[in-house]
Structures are given as structure tokens and as C-alpha cells.
Design an enzyme around this catalytic site. Structure first.
Site: not given
Length: 570
Positions: A83, A153, A215, A217, A434, A440, A479, A483
Site C-alpha cells: 500500500r 497511516r 493503528k 488514522k 472492501c 484478505c 469482516c 475497511c
């Protein structure tokens, strides 16, 4: 969010193994270099499997052929998803042509995937091509540093081609925020660019020796367009302008959508308003938010480690006061702002600078040459003649920005001849998924491959009820990790098992309300029966200009989620 019984500032207990991994990684180096030379496996081993995420990669395998390879006593076909770091989603035609060529020649699938993190991903990079991928990016001025794992990110920015001067200012701040919050370790340059190791001691003054608990954002959003879904993010700078000039930001903190099925200690949450800050305080305040989350975030339980959980545990006002203390600044009251849209505006629009901008719908963000629709080649052909830039949107679409009047017809001819300007419904334009299967590893159900045909069936329902020209914000995620941003949709499907989803309704069009689960663990036919019934009622009982999600709340079909930490699971 309500202030109820603030808890401890720091969670005591046994640290998660991720904390050990980061501490022992030698500032994210691990043994990645040695692993690259290991020809016995197509993957990365031990801690390196997770460490490469700090370098912008996830190790994946093709789940469609996993069982077959196991039967043949072969390891899974490992390949990396890489990414790019692309603050604000802006990329030059020269850079685009380089990534187009790499995707064609050095990936299993040959595609470029535009993501709702406003960047692109390569899927299917074999281990031998990993280092060349990073070097190719470096050669054109790009990198993949810190696009995954426990760091800040890719920084999003509203893709606004109309108010060019205001957008440019906002975009510059997105770049500054990205650079300011990057890891300082030289591990990335040493491993992927063959830079000499510097003798000085590594230091991480903002992220710390063990980086963030989870993470993180960040966004810069220009009202009235909430196209980056700010409530899905930890830290959001809402642009406040006077006379077309940026004067500062409203700060909202603590949004996030991921949860775990059946775990009531996890929940989606909208961001909390902290206050207004002038431009000269932006980096200091951003750093204070990040370091407060660094020090107070839960390092014992990764499922409760994100900023939203820290805010709920210590209290919004306590967190805000600590940010003010660390930044040496007191927030002013929130300035008025309003969101009216969050989708992209497709087709040609003219900016105030007299330049034209063409927004192209890219279903699921997947650029590939399909039979009779060579989408990937079409963008490459545009890149060969385009003198402006490309803007990747947070809705997985692409803007050809800065086209002079003299080039407009030429760009459109290329786009039409490659299937990039076909007529699609408003419903399809406002649907998103997603990646999910086959690459994935977290996917429980299909999403990207499921969405196109599912939208066709939803379109038929909309037409049947006389609302075919309208839209419902529809999101599918494979899931519960969030995302696909289903937990900010009017209709959100969250994967539960192969072919089965939880159906959530009651979000709104502008993305400021979390939807509530309406039906659990149902298949596609059951979902469509529910949608048919609900759309039928919406079509006949709604008020003027009332969106689907707002209707389901007003009609009492579903209760609004007012305090997700306490009532999302009720």
C-alpha cells in the site's frame, strides 16, 4: 459521548505480544533483510510477518487455492499486498505510468486497486519482487512507509477540485501532517533503498520506542463534503475558511468502525468535538493527540487499543485537557460547520480556476483490463497526455484533475473508448466494498466480488418501487474490521461467515450516525427480502427529501445509536 465514571489513564497488566515484537524489532528492522534472501519460503517468517506491515505490506495468500495447495503438500502461495503512502490521494501522471507498468509486469493479478484510504495497493507481489516494488516507488518520489500497523497511516484529504485554492491549502496540511507523524527510524531506507546505516542512535520522539498501541488514522476534511468519512478516523481536522481562505481547523477525535462479532467491549464510534485551533497550532496539536494516545492507549488488549476506547475509558474532557497541556494551547469553541454530501461528483466539473476535472467511477476501485472494458489501459493512455494530476478519492474513484479546455475532448474520448465513462446508476455510485476474498486473510464473507451483482439486484428493487433514480448509501465489508466502512452506511452488510452477513440500517447519507444491527447472520436472499420490504415503505411513507436511513429512524423501524459504547449491542 457522555462522561461516565472515567477510568485509569494507563491500563496495567501483561502487555500484548505485539508490544514485545515492537520492542525487540530494533526500530522496525527485525531480520527482514535476512528473510528476503531466504528462498525456502515465499513468505516472511517469525516476527517479520508482522514487522513488514510497518513498511506498508501485508503477507497474504490466495485463499481460493489454499486447500488445493495443502492437498499437494505445498505451502500457501504467499504474496504481498503493498500500500503506497499518498497523502491527500494526489499522484502525477509520471508516477501513475510507473505503477501501471509495475502492476502489469510484477504482480500476480496485474491490477491496481484504489482504496478508500485514498491511495493504491498492489496485490500479489511475490517475495522476489518486493524490494523492486519499493525501489520503483522511490524512483518516482513515493514510498510505502507507515501505511499499516501501529503508526499514523495515510492522511486523507477531501478531494475538492472546485475550490482549488482552498483545497490546495488543505492538501498541503495533509502532507505536513503525514510527514510530521512518520516514523523517524531509518529502517525503511536501509532495507528497501540500500541506504547506509547511520551510526547515530534511532529515536522516535513522537511515536516512541514501541510505536502506537494500535493503528491511527488522520484526515483533513473540507465541508460541506464529508467524502473522507471523518467519523471512521482517530483524528480529524475540519477546515474552517473565511472568504475562501483557510484560517484554522475544528478538531474531532476518536472515530473508528472496527468491532468484533459478539464482543460487547468493542463498538463503532463517531469522533468527539474538541474545539477550534488556528493554523499555526496544527502540528503541535496533532503531535499532542498522538502522544497522548501513545501513552494512554491500551497495550494489554489490542481489541481495545484504539483511540476511541481510550477516550471512553479516561473521558473526553480528560483526554482533551491532556492534549491542551502537551500542546501548550487552549482550544477555542467549535466554529460552525455543516456536511451536506459525502459521495463523489461524477463527470466533468469546472473549478473556479477555469480548469476542468473529470471524476471517473471505478467499481470497487479495481483497475484491470476486462474484456471490452480495458480500464487500466485507459487510465494509462490518459496519463500519457495529461498535464495535470490524478486524485484518488476516499470512495475508490479517480479524478483526472486540472484539464484545460483544449484537452477536454481528447481526455473524454480516451475515457469513453476504454469503458471509463459508462452510465451507472446513483445506487451503484454510492455502493462500496472492501477487498475480502480471495486475498484478505481476515475475510469471513465475500465483499468486492459480491457487490456488483448484489447492487444489480438492489437496483431492481429500487426500480420496482419507483425510486430507481435515487440512492441509499450501501457498504459491504467482509469482516467486522471496518475497511469497507459499512458501519457508517444507511445499509451496511458486515461479513459473518461464507455467504452470511449482519444487516445494519439507520446510518445517514452524510456519514454522521452509526447504523444498528437489524438482522443477524442472514444470507443474500434474506437480505434482499428485508431490503425490498424496507425500500417499499421508504418509497411510500417518506417525507420530502428524506434519506433511507433517516426514514428508518423516524418510522421507528430501528432505534438510533446515540451512545455506541453503551447501546450499540442492545
Amino acid at each position: 459521548m457522555s462522561e461516565k465514571h472515567p477510568g485509569p489513564l494507563v491500563v496495567e497488566g501483561k502487555l500484548s505480544d505485539a508490544e514485545r515484537l515492537k520492542k525487540e524489532s530494533n526500530y522496525l528492522r527485525g531480520t527482514i533483510v535476512e528473510d528476503l534472501d531466504n528462498g525456502l519460503t515465499g513468505g516472511f517468517t517469525g516476527d517479520n510477518f508482522l514487522l513488514i506491515r510497518f513498511h506498508g505490506m501485508y503477507q497474504q495468500d490466495d485463499r481460493d487455492i489454499r486447500a488445493e495447495r495443502a492437498e499437494q503438500k505445498l505451502e500457501p502461495r504467499h504474496a504481498m499486498m503493498l500500500r503506497c503512502r499518498l497523502p491527500g490521494g494526489i499522484i502525477t501522471p509520471t508516477q501513475w505510468l510507473a505503477i501501471d507498468k509495475f502492476a502489469a509486469n510484477n504482480t500476480i493479478y496485474g491490477s491496481i486497486r484504489l482504496t478508500n484510504r485514498q491511495t493504491f495497493q498492489f496485490h500479489g507481489i511475490l517475495k522476489k519482487n518486493v524490494k523492486p516494488a519499493h525501489q520503483m516507488l522511490h524512483e518516482v518520489g513515493l514510498d510505502a512507509l507507515a501505511t499499516a500497523n501501529d503508526v499514523n497511516r495515510n492522511v486523507l484529504c477531501t478531494s475538492n477540485p472546485i475550490e482549488s485554492e482552498l483545497h490546495q491549502e488543505a492538501y498541503e496540511w495533509a502532507k505536513k501532517l503525514s510527514e510530521h507523524l512518520l516514523p523517524q527510524t531509518r529502517a525503511y531506507a536501509e532495507i528497501w533503498w540500500d541506504k547506509e546505516k547511520v551510526a547515530t542512535t534511532d529515536k522516535e520522539p513522537i511515536l516512541g520506542e514501541t510505536y502506537l498501541p494500535r493503528k491511527f488514522k488522520t484526515t483533513v476534511v473540507v465541508p460541506p463534503h464529508n467524502d473522507i468519512d471523518l467519523h471512521a478516523n482517530d483524528m480529524n481536522f475540519v477546515a474552517i475558511a473565511e472568504n475562501g481562505k483557510l484560517i484554522g481547523f475544528n478538531l474531532l477525535v476518536g472515530g473508528g468502525l472496527s468491532l468484533e462479532h459478539g464482543n460487547k467491549a468493542t463498538y463503532a464510534r463517531t469522533a468527539s468535538e474538541f474545539g477550534f485551533l488556528p493554523l499555526d497550532q496544527t502540528l503541535a496539536v496533532a503531535e499532542a493527540v498522538v502522544t497522548t494516545q501513545r501513552d494512554w492507549g491500551n497495550r494489554t488488549d489490542r481489541k481495545n487499543a484504539k483511540t476511541k476506547y481510550t477516550l471512553e475509558r479516561v473521558g473526553v474532557e480528560t483526554f482533551k485537557a491532556e492534549v491542551e497541556k502537551r500542546a501548550g494551547f487552549t482550544f477555542e469553541p467549535i466554529r460552525p460547520y455543516e456536511f451536506t454530501t459525502r459521495g463523489d461528483r461524477f463527470g466533468w466539473v469546472k473549478g473556479i480556476d477555469n480548469q476542468w476535472h473529470l471524476t471517473l467511477f471505478i467499481e470497487n476501485g479495481r483497475l484491470l483490463d476486462y474484456p471490452d472494458r480495458p480500464l487500466k489501459s485507459g487510465i494509462a493512455e490518459i496519463a500519457k497526455i495529461h498535464q495535470g494530476d490524478f486524485r484518488l478519492t476516499a470512495n475508490q474513484n479517480l479524478i483526472v484533475a486540472g484539464v484545460p479546455e483544449s484537452e477536454k475532448a481528447k481526455v473524454e474520448a480516451i475515457a469513453r473508448s476504454h469503458g471509463l465513462m459508462e452510465n451507472v446508476t446513483a445506487q451503484r455510485e454510492n455502493s462500496m466494498a472492501c477487498v475480502a476474498f480471495p486475498t484478505c486473510p481476515l475475510a469471513m464473507a465475500e465483499a468486492e466480488r459480491f457487490l456488483p451483482d448484489f447492487v444489480t439486484r438492489v437496483e431492481a428493487i429500487m426500480n420496482e418501487h419507483g425510486v430507481g433514480d435515487e440512492h441509499i448509501v450501501l457498504r459491504v465489508t467482509g469482516c467486522p474490521n471496518g475497511c469497507g466502512r459499512a458501519m457508517l452506511a444507511e445499509i451496511g452488510l458486515v461479513g459473518k461467515a461464507p455467504g452470511r452477513y449482519n444487516l445494519h440500517i439507520g446510518g445517514n447519507r452524510i456519514g454522521t450516525r452509526i447504523p444498528r444491527m437489524y438482522r443477524e447472520n442472514i444470507n443474500e436472499e434474506e437480505i434482499l427480502i428485508s431490503i425490498n420490504e424496507l425500500v417499499g415503505r421508504w418509497a411510500t411513507e417518506r417525507e420530502a427529501d428524506e434519506g433511507f436511513g433517516d426514514f428508518t429512524i423516524r418510522a421507528g423501524i430501528i432505534r438510533p445509536v446515540l451512545d455506541p459504547a453503551r447501546d450499540l449491542w442492545e
